[in-house]
Motif scaffolding. Structure first.
Motif, PDB file in Angstrom:
ATOM      1  N   LEU A  68      58.883  16.534  -0.767  1.00  0.00           N
ATOM      2  CA  LEU A  68      57.643  16.323  -1.503  1.00  0.00           C
ATOM      3  C   LEU A  68      57.368  14.834  -1.697  1.00  0.00           C
ATOM      4  O   LEU A  68      56.240  14.369  -1.524  1.00  0.00           O
ATOM      5  N   THR A  71      56.178  13.271   1.609  1.00  0.00           N
ATOM      6  CA  THR A  71      54.842  13.734   1.980  1.00  0.00           C
ATOM      7  C   THR A  71      53.774  13.083   1.116  1.00  0.00           C
ATOM      8  O   THR A  71      52.709  12.685   1.605  1.00  0.00           O
ATOM      9  N   LEU A  72      54.040  12.965  -0.176  1.00  0.00           N
ATOM     10  CA  LEU A  72      53.091  12.307  -1.073  1.00  0.00           C
ATOM     11  C   LEU A  72      52.892  10.844  -0.700  1.00  0.00           C
ATOM     12  O   LEU A  72      51.790  10.297  -0.834  1.00  0.00           O
ATOM     13  N   ILE A  75      50.307  10.827   2.054  1.00  0.00           N
ATOM     14  CA  ILE A  75      48.951  11.061   1.548  1.00  0.00           C
ATOM     15  C   ILE A  75      48.436   9.834   0.802  1.00  0.00           C
ATOM     16  O   ILE A  75      47.255   9.472   0.903  1.00  0.00           O
ATOM     17  N   LEU A  94      49.431  20.109   2.407  1.00  0.00           N
ATOM     18  CA  LEU A  94      50.506  19.992   1.425  1.00  0.00           C
ATOM     19  C   LEU A  94      50.597  21.247   0.565  1.00  0.00           C
ATOM     20  O   LEU A  94      51.696  21.702   0.221  1.00  0.00           O
ATOM     21  N   PHE A  97      52.385  23.731   2.448  1.00  0.00           N
ATOM     22  CA  PHE A  97      53.770  23.274   2.510  1.00  0.00           C
ATOM     23  C   PHE A  97      54.524  23.674   1.238  1.00  0.00           C
ATOM     24  O   PHE A  97      55.631  24.210   1.283  1.00  0.00           O
ATOM     25  N   ASN A 120      52.743  22.209   9.111  1.00  0.00           N
ATOM     26  CA  ASN A 120      51.942  21.697   7.995  1.00  0.00           C
ATOM     27  C   ASN A 120      52.301  20.242   7.707  1.00  0.00           C
ATOM     28  O   ASN A 120      51.435  19.416   7.425  1.00  0.00           O
ATOM     29  N   TYR A 121      53.579  19.946   7.787  1.00  0.00           N
ATOM     30  CA  TYR A 121      54.037  18.565   7.602  1.00  0.00           C
ATOM     31  C   TYR A 121      53.531  17.675   8.744  1.00  0.00           C
ATOM     32  O   TYR A 121      53.080  16.544   8.528  1.00  0.00           O
ATOM     33  N   ILE A 124      49.930  16.594   8.420  1.00  0.00           N
ATOM     34  CA  ILE A 124      49.764  15.449   7.523  1.00  0.00           C
ATOM     35  C   ILE A 124      50.049  14.153   8.273  1.00  0.00           C
ATOM     36  O   ILE A 124      49.311  13.165   8.162  1.00  0.00           O
TER      37      ILE A 124
END
Length: 249
Positions: A68, A71-72, A75, A94, A97, A120-121, A124
């Protein structure tokens, strides 16, 4: 009048009965101890199993905040670049995800679920890097139905970005390959990121690779393997585990 044979037989019986009774008592005591030992051993095995399950679930819970966070970061970089539409799309990916992360609790999942989750990852990352990122997926039809620990593919892919592709300028290449060789399944993630020391990948990856290696060992009684190597200016992370097909009822 009692005959000699009857007297001898009576004497023998009266002599042997106490001895036989004593032997029976000893045997009963021995069997009782054996039963107690078996019960204790069974309890010990059950406790070890429960402890192992608890440790396994803790490892699964640890790995989710790790992904997480990374990934954040991806973004956030989109927002800083003013790419709002891409940011919205990334947030949608996300959400999918996170849905997988918080719903999947089984020790083994299908590769199809793992791949969909990882895509999904990748969406991104593709939104982040655009045409500079090329991905290739090769799946052996004989291995497609295999089961594996959750977040396995995600760990290898995330590691490829964190230690390779994020530091790579220009074109970025990522390849996911799944093969089956007899009773063994092999998953390989290859990237063209800059060279890194193998020790650094394990030491600085936090709970990622070390976590995955421990979960593989806890899940399978047979041989498993996790390694990273450099081949022809490409970094290759691979795992090998017992081929475990999904049982369809």
């Amino acid at each position: 009048m009692i005959s000699y044979n009857v007297f001898s037989l009576s004497l023998m019986v009266s002599t042997l009965l106490p001895v036989a009774g004593f032997v029976i008592i000893i045997l009963l005591s021995f069997f009782e101890k054996e039963v107690n030992i078996l019960e204790i051993e069974n309890r010990r095995v059950c406790l070890e199993h429960d402890l192992q399950q608890s440790q396994f679930m803790q490892l699964n819970q640890q790995i989710q905040p790790h992904f997480l966070f990374n990934t954040l970061n991806a973004i956030t970089s989109l927002g800083r670049l003013g790419r709002l539409e891409d940011s919205v799309k990334a947030v949608e990916n996300l959400s999918l995800f996170l849905r997988y992360n918080y719903m999947e609790k089984e020790p083994l999942v299908t590769f199809e679920k793992e791949l969909k989750h990882t895509e999904n990852y990748l969406c991104i990352q593709k939104t982040r890097f655009g045409e500079k990122l090329q991905t290739v997926i090769e799946i052996d039809s004989k291995a497609r139905d295999t089961l594996l620990p959750p977040y396995t593919l995600q760990t290898l892919v995330e590691n490829a970005f964190k230690h390779g592709l994020d530091k790579k300028t220009g074109q970025k290449f990522l390849k996911i390959s799944l093969y089956r060789q007899g009773n063994w399944a092999s998953l390989i993630v290859t990237d063209n990121g800059p060279e890194l020391r193998i020790e650094e990948a394990f030491l600085s990856s936090g709970i990622g690779l070390k976590n995955l290696r421990k979960r593989l060992e806890m899940t399978f009684d047979m041989r498993t393997e996790l390694k990273i190597q450099r081949k022809e200016e490409m970094t290759e992370a691979s795992i090998v585990w017992p081929y475990t097909p999904e049982v369809k009822l």
